[in-house]
Design a protein around this motif. Structure first.
Motif, mmCIF file in Angstrom:
data_model
loop_
_atom_site.group_PDB
_atom_site.id
_atom_site.type_symbol
_atom_site.label_atom_id
_atom_site.label_comp_id
_atom_site.label_asym_id
_atom_site.label_seq_id
_atom_site.Cartn_x
_atom_site.Cartn_y
_atom_site.Cartn_z
ATOM 1 N N THR A 172 16.722 -18.056 -92.427
ATOM 2 C CA THR A 172 17.206 -16.693 -92.653
ATOM 3 C C THR A 172 15.987 -15.778 -92.731
ATOM 4 N N HIS A 173 16.193 -14.527 -92.506
ATOM 5 C CA HIS A 173 15.067 -13.588 -92.472
ATOM 6 C C HIS A 173 15.158 -12.563 -93.606
ATOM 7 N N ASP A 174 15.569 -13.048 -94.775
ATOM 8 C CA ASP A 174 15.689 -12.178 -95.944
ATOM 9 C C ASP A 174 14.362 -11.545 -96.349
ATOM 10 N N ARG A 210 14.432 -22.877 -97.711
ATOM 11 C CA ARG A 210 14.879 -24.058 -96.982
ATOM 12 C C ARG A 210 14.058 -25.279 -97.385
ATOM 13 N N ARG A 231 17.168 -19.599 -98.914
ATOM 14 C CA ARG A 231 16.878 -18.359 -98.209
ATOM 15 C C ARG A 231 15.438 -18.380 -97.714
ATOM 16 N N GLN A 256 14.705 -19.004 -85.320
ATOM 17 C CA GLN A 256 16.151 -19.004 -85.534
ATOM 18 C C GLN A 256 16.573 -20.109 -86.495
#
Length: 284
Positions: free
Chosen positions: A87-89, A67, A62, A84
């Motif tokens: 994820t932008h949690d 990553r 996440r 992109q």
């Protein structure tokens, strides 16, 4: 050392690494933490303008740091908000601080992620290679210290196993000798005095288990720590070059330590020195 003290010690290592990131890179903000119970809790933040990064907990896969941990390699974005590739949690934390550029470096120990370090800025990043090179060195240094501590803990726990009263077999005695030599080489790399003292206590227990009572002599032989180090390795049949590689010394220095040990033990050869050191309970 109890569990809390160990966690605190590791947190101090992370804090030192984070401070080094700010000092050695051009990024004004750095933060990071270690993996525990499936997530990284950020324990140190340096250079931040707001409190937005406080309480950040990152899970593998996440966000940018997740990553990096999953892929076991650094990841960087020069426009975090529009990226992109991640994820932008954790946008509330990162964008709340106003960070645009973000570099995430995994802390990898024995092929597995142990944590992640971040360096970021509110503006465009410096050249990728210029920023990443010292950051990688800092993460590698942290990983090396953690790896040493894990090995020390493994051997400390192994040394707590009970020894049967029937005595030691030849194989058990050889294993103790190998453990003693490895502990001596590990101790030379550990900077924490408390950890070194624990290693020393285990070494003394190994000597008590594996060595006969010291011979009664008019004057006890005293060997320096490094002389015991090289003799412990020589007892395993290692060459001067192998001893030098294990202890991080020059081969000529190893030869000098062996020479002074042989002189103190009144031994004509390294094999005789090992035998007499064992007789006197100086090495197992």
């Amino acid at each position: 050392m109890n569990a809390f003290e160990q966690v605190a010690s590791e947190a101090d290592l992370v804090a030192q690494a984070v401070r080094e990131l700010v000092r050695r890179t051009r990024f004004p903000v750095a933060f990071g933490g270690l993996l525990s119970r499936g997530e990284v809790a950020v324990t140190t933040i340096v250079g931040n303008r707001t409190a937005s990064l406080e309480g950040l907990r990152v899970q593998p896969q996440r966000g940018l740091g997740g990553r990096a941990m999953t892929e076991l390699r650094p990841r960087m974005t020069q426009d975090y908000g529009s990226s992109q590739q991640i994820t932008h949690d954790y946008d509330g934390f990162v964008l709340g601080e106003g960070l645009r550029t973000l570099l995430a470096i995994p802390v990898v120990v024995a092929g597995r992620p142990r944590g992640v370090l971040y360096a970021g800025g509110w503006e465009a990043a410096p050249a990728r290679g210029v920023a990443a090179a010292p950051a990688l060195q800092i993460a590698d240094a942290l990983a090396a210290e953690l790896r040493i501590r894990e090995e020390v803990e493994r051997r400390l726990h192994a040394a707590d196993a009970p020894v049967l009263p029937i005595g030691l077999s030849a194989a058990q005695r050889e294993e103790l000798r190998q453990s003693y030599a490895e502990l001596r080489s590990i101790a030379a790399l550990v900077g924490d005095p408390a950890v070194r003292e624990r290693i020393g206590e285990v070494e003394r227990r190994i000597l008590a288990l594996s060595s006969p009572p010291p011979a009664t002599t008019a004057r006890a032989t005293h060997l320096s720590p490094r002389e015991r180090d090289v003799l412990a390795c020589a007892a395993l049949g290692q060459t001067n070059a192998q001893i030098a590689a294990q202890l991080g010394l020059r081969e000529s220095t190893v030869k000098a330590y062996l020479g002074t040990a042989m002189s103190k033990l009144d031994a004509p050869t390294r094999h005789a020195a090992v035998a007499r050191a064992r007789r006197d309970g100086l090495i197992p």
